[in-house]
Design a protein around this motif. Structure first.
Motif, mmCIF file in Angstrom:
data_model
loop_
_atom_site.group_PDB
_atom_site.id
_atom_site.type_symbol
_atom_site.label_atom_id
_atom_site.label_comp_id
_atom_site.label_asym_id
_atom_site.label_seq_id
_atom_site.Cartn_x
_atom_site.Cartn_y
_atom_site.Cartn_z
ATOM 1 N N MET A 1 11.424 -4.053 0.374
ATOM 2 C CA MET A 1 12.593 -4.477 1.140
ATOM 3 C C MET A 1 12.404 -5.950 1.500
ATOM 4 O O MET A 1 11.530 -6.301 2.292
ATOM 5 C CB MET A 1 12.738 -3.634 2.398
ATOM 6 N N VAL A 2 13.204 -6.793 0.901
ATOM 7 C CA VAL A 2 13.118 -8.240 1.140
ATOM 8 C C VAL A 2 14.491 -8.726 1.583
ATOM 9 O O VAL A 2 15.480 -8.565 0.851
ATOM 10 C CB VAL A 2 12.674 -8.999 -0.120
ATOM 11 N N LYS B 1 14.377 -4.698 -3.339
ATOM 12 C CA LYS B 1 14.215 -5.601 -4.477
ATOM 13 C C LYS B 1 13.112 -5.100 -5.404
ATOM 14 O O LYS B 1 12.031 -4.727 -4.952
ATOM 15 C CB LYS B 1 13.875 -7.005 -3.978
ATOM 16 N N THR B 2 13.393 -5.088 -6.695
ATOM 17 C CA THR B 2 12.379 -4.740 -7.688
ATOM 18 C C THR B 2 11.593 -5.991 -8.023
ATOM 19 O O THR B 2 12.147 -6.961 -8.555
ATOM 20 C CB THR B 2 13.020 -4.157 -8.966
ATOM 21 N N LEU B 3 10.308 -5.977 -7.712
ATOM 22 C CA LEU B 3 9.459 -7.144 -7.945
ATOM 23 C C LEU B 3 8.904 -7.180 -9.352
ATOM 24 O O LEU B 3 8.747 -8.257 -9.943
ATOM 25 C CB LEU B 3 8.300 -7.145 -6.940
ATOM 26 N N TYR B 4 8.607 -6.004 -9.886
ATOM 27 C CA TYR B 4 8.024 -5.950 -11.230
ATOM 28 C C TYR B 4 8.191 -4.543 -11.780
ATOM 29 O O TYR B 4 8.166 -3.555 -11.033
ATOM 30 C CB TYR B 4 6.546 -6.322 -11.196
ATOM 31 N N MET B 5 8.395 -4.432 -13.090
ATOM 32 C CA MET B 5 8.524 -3.145 -13.756
ATOM 33 C C MET B 5 7.864 -3.248 -15.126
ATOM 34 O O MET B 5 8.237 -4.090 -15.937
ATOM 35 C CB MET B 5 10.011 -2.756 -13.910
ATOM 36 N N GLN C 1 4.293 -6.458 5.317
ATOM 37 C CA GLN C 1 5.274 -6.076 4.299
ATOM 38 C C GLN C 1 4.823 -4.819 3.555
ATOM 39 O O GLN C 1 3.640 -4.640 3.258
ATOM 40 C CB GLN C 1 5.426 -7.212 3.280
ATOM 41 N N GLU C 2 5.767 -3.937 3.279
ATOM 42 C CA GLU C 2 5.463 -2.721 2.518
ATOM 43 C C GLU C 2 5.937 -2.878 1.083
ATOM 44 O O GLU C 2 7.078 -3.290 0.838
ATOM 45 C CB GLU C 2 6.129 -1.503 3.151
ATOM 46 N N ILE C 3 5.065 -2.555 0.150
ATOM 47 C CA ILE C 3 5.412 -2.513 -1.271
ATOM 48 C C ILE C 3 5.257 -1.079 -1.750
ATOM 49 O O ILE C 3 4.207 -0.454 -1.537
ATOM 50 C CB ILE C 3 4.515 -3.441 -2.110
#
Length: 212
Positions: free
Chosen positions: A155-156, A161-165, A192-194
């Motif tokens: 959550m940004v 938001k998808t940071l990487y796939m 921050q939670e990822i």
């Protein structure tokens, strides 16, 4: 098992170096016909294709021996409880009957931060100037994580938001530049939670970042 043994006396009926395969219909058919011929020569009835396959794959002995083992374990536990002669089982029993008989009992305890069954967040510490690649390297190599094909979301700015796939080549290529950006450049804050999903784990894994 007589038909299986007979393969040793008839050469190599399935080809050079080919062992009996209980899931191969051609093998089972050959064994069945051989078993019928032998049964007829000794006036034995009741040989069927299904029985031949069951004996070949050891299905019948496995079911019978498993039931007997469970029944014996239950009786043993009842005896221990009734006589208070020994500690009773808690939640785990291992039975090994490959060569001889061996049993071992111990209490299985839940790991609070288990990746498979716990929703507890994992704590990781990075410098704010570290790139996202550092996070990817940590969860891919650190003992206990081993997340090899992760998808990273966070959550940004109030948005998910998808940071990487890594699973989809097109998305991996599009999001690859994020790996070179620092946590601060990605607008990520301390705490921050990822959330990471990976084919190697059944549930999403939550990581809380401590940024220094």
């Amino acid at each position: 098992n007589k038909a299986v043994v007979s393969t040793q006396s008839t050469g190599q009926p399935f080809g050079p170096g080919v062992a009996v395969d209980g899931d191969n219909p051609d093998h089972i058919t050959w064994l069945y016909k051989t078993a019928v011929d032998r049964a007829n020569s000794f006036n034995i009835s009741g040989v069927t294709y299904r029985l031949t396959q069951g004996v070949t794959k050891r299905i019948i002995p496995a079911v019978a021996s498993t039931n007997a083992t469970i029944a014996a374990a239950c009786v043993t536990e009842c005896l221990k409880i009734a006589t208070a002669s020994y500690h009773h089982l808690d939640n785990y029993l291992m039975f090994n009957n490959v060569e001889g008989v061996y049993t071992f009992a111990f209490t299985s305890e839940r790991k609070d931060n288990c990746l498979a069954c716990s929703r507890a967040s994992q704590q990781l510490t990075f410098a704010g100037s570290d790139p996202l690649q550092a996070f990817l390297d940590t969860i891919g190599t650190e003992t206990g994580f081993n997340l090899r094909k992760p998808t990273l979301t966070a959550m940004v700015g109030g948005e998910n938001k998808t940071l990487y796939m890594s699973n989809l080549p097109q998305m991996e290529e599009a999001l690859r530049p994020n790996l070179a950006l620092s946590f601060h450049e990605l607008n990520m804050q301390d705490g921050q939670e990822i959330v990471v999903t990976d084919p190697g784990v059944k549930m999403p894994v939550h990581f809380i970042l401590t940024l220094t």
